[in-house]
Scaffold this motif. Sequence first.
Motif, PDB file in Angstrom:
ATOM      1  N   ILE A 149       0.884  -1.049   0.129  1.00 48.59           N
ATOM      2  CA  ILE A 149       0.006  -0.048   0.021  1.00 48.59           C
ATOM      3  C   ILE A 149       0.997   1.096   0.074  1.00 48.59           C
ATOM      4  N   LYS A 150       0.794   1.912  -0.876  1.00 42.75           N
ATOM      5  CA  LYS A 150       1.754   3.134  -1.130  1.00 42.75           C
ATOM      6  C   LYS A 150       1.014   4.401  -0.413  1.00 42.75           C
ATOM      7  N   ILE A 151       1.980   4.974   0.355  1.00 43.66           N
ATOM      8  CA  ILE A 151       1.720   6.044   1.254  1.00 43.66           C
ATOM      9  C   ILE A 151       2.849   6.905   1.305  1.00 43.66           C
TER      10      ILE A 151
ATOM     11  N   MET B 181       5.972   1.550   1.112  1.00 44.62           N
ATOM     12  CA  MET B 181       5.118   0.510   0.896  1.00 44.62           C
ATOM     13  C   MET B 181       4.676  -0.241   2.120  1.00 44.62           C
ATOM     14  N   VAL B 182       3.281  -0.251   2.566  1.00 45.89           N
ATOM     15  CA  VAL B 182       2.885  -0.698   3.611  1.00 45.89           C
ATOM     16  C   VAL B 182       2.237  -2.014   3.523  1.00 45.89           C
ATOM     17  N   ASN B 183       2.592  -3.054   4.354  1.00 41.84           N
ATOM     18  CA  ASN B 183       1.820  -4.304   4.320  1.00 41.84           C
ATOM     19  C   ASN B 183       0.760  -4.171   5.521  1.00 41.84           C
ATOM     20  N   MET B 184      -0.422  -4.620   5.453  1.00 42.31           N
ATOM     21  CA  MET B 184      -1.547  -4.418   6.596  1.00 42.31           C
ATOM     22  C   MET B 184      -1.999  -6.067   6.545  1.00 42.31           C
ATOM     23  N   MET B 185      -2.192  -6.571   8.012  1.00 44.48           N
ATOM     24  CA  MET B 185      -2.840  -7.763   8.267  1.00 44.48           C
ATOM     25  C   MET B 185      -3.825  -7.554   9.303  1.00 44.48           C
ATOM     26  N   VAL B 186      -4.774  -7.851   9.259  1.00 45.32           N
ATOM     27  CA  VAL B 186      -5.874  -7.837  10.409  1.00 45.32           C
ATOM     28  C   VAL B 186      -6.288  -9.198  10.755  1.00 45.32           C
TER      29      VAL B 186
END
Length: 330
Positions: free
Chosen positions: A73-75, A83-88
Amino acid sequence: MQTNLAEELGYLVLRVDENKEVVRSYGDTSKYLLPKHFTINLEMLLPKKLAMVFNTLSNTVLKTNKKASLNRIKIKQADQLMMVNMMVSPMLIDRKSPKFFMVTFTEDKVIATAEHEGKDFDETGFQDEYTLNLEQELKEVKEKLNSVYEQLDASNENMQSFNEEMISANEEMQSTNEEMQSVNEELDTINSEYQLKNKELLEINDDLNNYFRSNVNGQLFINNDLLLMKFSPGTVKQINLLESDIGRPLSNITTNIKFETIIEDIKKVLRDGIVITKEIETNNGKWYQVMTMPYMRQSDQQNNGAIITFNDITELKNTQLNLDISNKML
């Protein structure tokens, strides 16, 4: 220790409740979160893209109860692109406990995406899904608002009904107060009349007491049960009486007169309503005219006892005796 380990690995791990509010954090929050105060809502703390992704992933986890993730996820954070990876992931302690999420943020520094778990970020697709989620949330909020409005309307109707009942109760209370005021006025009038009557009775009682004291002749008041109710001071010359004798049977009281038929005369007067007159002599030689008559009740003209009157006729009796002697001598 957990916080230091997360910072060394470049992770940010958040514990979030079902209302999407941050409960606990591990790692450097400044790297991924916005520097906002007075809020713990994660969507408000995240940059727009990350907030959009979190909204979508958290809704998915709520529905499936399975973890969901998205990579690359580019922020732009602090004038730097990353670039960020997110896990819920769902966190279920027990069935009775509230639901919690574990949200993990990591920086993606690897160019090749095949090594990362989850899908890559597609901004267009997520915007559409984010929009749908927002519309769904808006719909739920509207439904809740409608329910609240209905409850408020019902509450207002109840309050209006309660106010009407209170107004009616106040009117009844006012009417009752007016009636009570009227009753109090009537009671004041009755009380005034009672005081006037009481004054008249006291005056009558004073008159009777003065009459008894001034009457040299004796008088006895006997009720229907032959009990002594009252006597005049002059009566003690013929009968030995005390104030304590009031209420006692007349037959138990000693007399100074030769009048054996007094009880029978009283009974006859009570029975027949007649007047009996007799001349009797006392033990000390005096003569009295004894008149026994019924005590008449004014209200219904009924006998309510008897009155016995003693009139001293000693002088008259002596004159008659002297005349009898003179007549015999002549």
